[in-house]
Design a protein around this motif. Structure first.
Motif, PDB file in Angstrom:
ATOM      1  N   GLU A 114     -14.330  -5.916  -2.246  1.00 21.69           N
ATOM      2  CA  GLU A 114     -12.887  -5.660  -2.142  1.00 21.69           C
ATOM      3  C   GLU A 114     -12.190  -6.988  -1.847  1.00 21.69           C
ATOM      4  N   ALA A 115     -11.654  -7.632  -2.918  1.00 24.03           N
ATOM      5  CA  ALA A 115     -11.069  -8.968  -2.751  1.00 24.03           C
ATOM      6  C   ALA A 115     -10.242  -9.350  -3.970  1.00 24.03           C
ATOM      7  N   ILE A 164     -15.388  -6.250  -8.678  1.00 25.65           N
ATOM      8  CA  ILE A 164     -14.428  -6.917  -7.789  1.00 25.65           C
ATOM      9  C   ILE A 164     -13.085  -6.238  -8.005  1.00 25.65           C
ATOM     10  N   GLU A 165     -12.478  -5.729  -6.922  1.00 27.10           N
ATOM     11  CA  GLU A 165     -11.192  -5.038  -7.024  1.00 27.10           C
ATOM     12  C   GLU A 165     -10.398  -5.292  -5.749  1.00 27.10           C
ATOM     13  N   LYS A 166      -9.150  -5.705  -5.901  1.00 25.84           N
ATOM     14  CA  LYS A 166      -8.363  -6.069  -4.717  1.00 25.84           C
ATOM     15  C   LYS A 166      -7.590  -4.899  -4.112  1.00 25.84           C
ATOM     16  N   GLU A 167      -7.334  -3.838  -4.883  1.00 25.09           N
ATOM     17  CA  GLU A 167      -6.598  -2.689  -4.358  1.00 25.09           C
ATOM     18  C   GLU A 167      -7.543  -1.828  -3.514  1.00 25.09           C
ATOM     19  N   PRO A 168      -7.348  -1.751  -2.187  1.00 26.94           N
ATOM     20  CA  PRO A 168      -8.319  -1.076  -1.299  1.00 26.94           C
ATOM     21  C   PRO A 168      -8.651   0.363  -1.685  1.00 26.94           C
ATOM     22  N   GLN A 203       0.813  -1.199   0.000  1.00 28.09           N
ATOM     23  CA  GLN A 203       0.000   0.000   0.000  1.00 28.09           C
ATOM     24  C   GLN A 203       0.854   1.260   0.000  1.00 28.09           C
ATOM     25  N   LYS A 204       2.151   1.140   0.336  1.00 33.52           N
ATOM     26  CA  LYS A 204       3.026   2.306   0.330  1.00 33.52           C
ATOM     27  C   LYS A 204       3.433   2.686  -1.089  1.00 33.52           C
ATOM     28  N   ASP A 205       3.451   1.676  -1.979  1.00 34.77           N
ATOM     29  CA  ASP A 205       3.888   1.938  -3.346  1.00 34.77           C
ATOM     30  C   ASP A 205       2.959   2.924  -4.019  1.00 34.77           C
ATOM     31  N   TYR A 249      -5.941   2.211 -13.476  1.00 39.13           N
ATOM     32  CA  TYR A 249      -7.186   1.705 -12.920  1.00 39.13           C
ATOM     33  C   TYR A 249      -8.412   2.465 -13.428  1.00 39.13           C
ATOM     34  N   SER A 250      -8.209   3.389 -14.357  1.00 36.75           N
ATOM     35  CA  SER A 250      -9.317   4.256 -14.776  1.00 36.75           C
ATOM     36  C   SER A 250      -9.565   4.202 -16.284  1.00 36.75           C
TER      37      SER A 250
END
Length: 357
Positions: A312-313, A293-297, A242-244, A251-252
């Protein structure tokens, strides 16, 4: 502009600073020579007609005329500067209310917390003019944050600030102002209720941290909708992934080539790897129910504002039971090539298709 393109964000205040404090209250009332048995009504603002300053002494006179016994304990503290100060003082003298009114010049930001805490009731009887209405009423929100019951008027944006956490009356109505001050003077439980409601509204709606986050989300969405790359660096305590920096441009993507393949008859759609919901939102606009469905919070958080539902998964861990729905169409946009076992994922989600899907 269209309503869906307008975002309203209020002014923010430091609700940790402007907060109820019993010790400050006692100390300030001693400085003002106001006892705990007295009722202190506070006004903060410019001494000009449109702030309703002349309604306050007239309302006080009506109260004292109706209840002579409260004259000794009813105090009004008016803080501010302005061209009508002298006229205000003359009216107070003419009404023989010199012992009931304390007038002080506008004070420092730091000292205002003390004055708010010293008060039992806050009034701002603002009066709209042809070319002006109350823009926000910062003093109202600061008073609410300190737990002071508020009486104000249906003018400008005051109702947006007060909501149901205070008393709102018609402008330029001395009788209504007097009646509602009376209501709070003799209604100790009502004062307590508005104190609680005001504090709650201030902390939940006008806290500067909340307002700051609203601006952050607004600019984030603007960048995404414009196709710009948005990079966010998370806090040091966050997990490394998550820091990256996040490339929001990735994503858009709208992907018209995929949108054109979605059957017009499909009403329920599963968008696997939905990203920020750029593509799915186009389907939502057409009346479709889109589950993403998206894994990046952080990206999933944006998609939740655009799609009907977002899970979110990681798709490789999602089961049909977890989805709980069936779909007319399932979209995989740039997802399968990133999976270790894409065939298993396809087989798993195929069971979520409707018979005609």
């Amino acid at each position: 502009a269209e309503e869906d393109r307008i975002t309203t964000i209020p002014m923010g205040i430091d609700t940790d600073f402007f907060s109820p404090d019993i010790q400050i209250r006692k100390k300030k009332r001693e400085e003002l020579s106001v006892s705990e048995k007295d009722i202190l009504v506070l006004f903060v603002g410019r001494f000009v007609y449109e702030k309703g300053i002349f309604d306050i002494p007239h309302a006080a006179k009506l109260l004292i005329k109706e209840f002579p016994e409260i004259k000794e304990k009813l105090k009004f503290l008016m803080i501010g500067r302005g061209p009508e100060k002298e006229k205000l003082s003359q009216i107070i003298k003419k009404l023989s209310l010199e012992d009931n009114f304390i007038i002080k010049p506008h004070s420092s930001y730091e000292s205002m917390k003390e004055y708010y805490n010293s008060a039992d009731i806050f009034v701002l009887p603002s009066i709209p003019k042809e070319n002006w209405k109350e823009q926000f009423g910062m003093a109202i929100v600061e008073a609410m944050s300190c737990g002071v019951p508020v009486i104000s008027t249906l003018s400008g944006s005051i109702p947006e600030a007060v909501g149901d956490a205070g008393i709102l009356i018609q402008p330029n109505n001395t009788q209504m102002l007097s009646a509602n001050i009376k209501k709070l003077i003799f209604g100790k439980e009502l004062r307590r209720q508005f104190s609680t409601l005001g504090r709650k509204r201030a902390t939940e709606k006008f806290d500067c941290k909340i307002v700051s986050n609203q601006f952050d989300r607004l600019f984030e969405n603007l960048l995404i909708s414009s196709g710009k790359k948005y990079k966010r660096t998370e806090t040091e305590s966050a997990p490394q992934h998550q820091k990256d920096a996040i490339d929001m441009g990735y994503y858009s993507q709208k992907r018209n080539d995929i949108l054109n393949l979605v059957p017009a008859s499909a009403n329920t759609i599963l968008d696997v790897g939905c990203g920020a919901g750029e593509m799915g939102s186009e389907l939502v606009k057409c009346g479709k129910h889109v589950t993403g469905i998206e894994k990046e919070p952080s990206v999933a958080g944006i998609a939740k504002k655009r799609l009907s539902k977002v899970l979110e998964a990681d798709i490789s861990t999602v089961t049909p039971e977890k989805l709980k729905d069936t779909f007319d169409c399932i979209i995989f946009g740039d997802v399968l090539e990133h999976l270790i076992y894409p065939e298993e994922t396809i087989a798993k989600l195929t069971s979520c298709l409707n018979p005609d899907g």
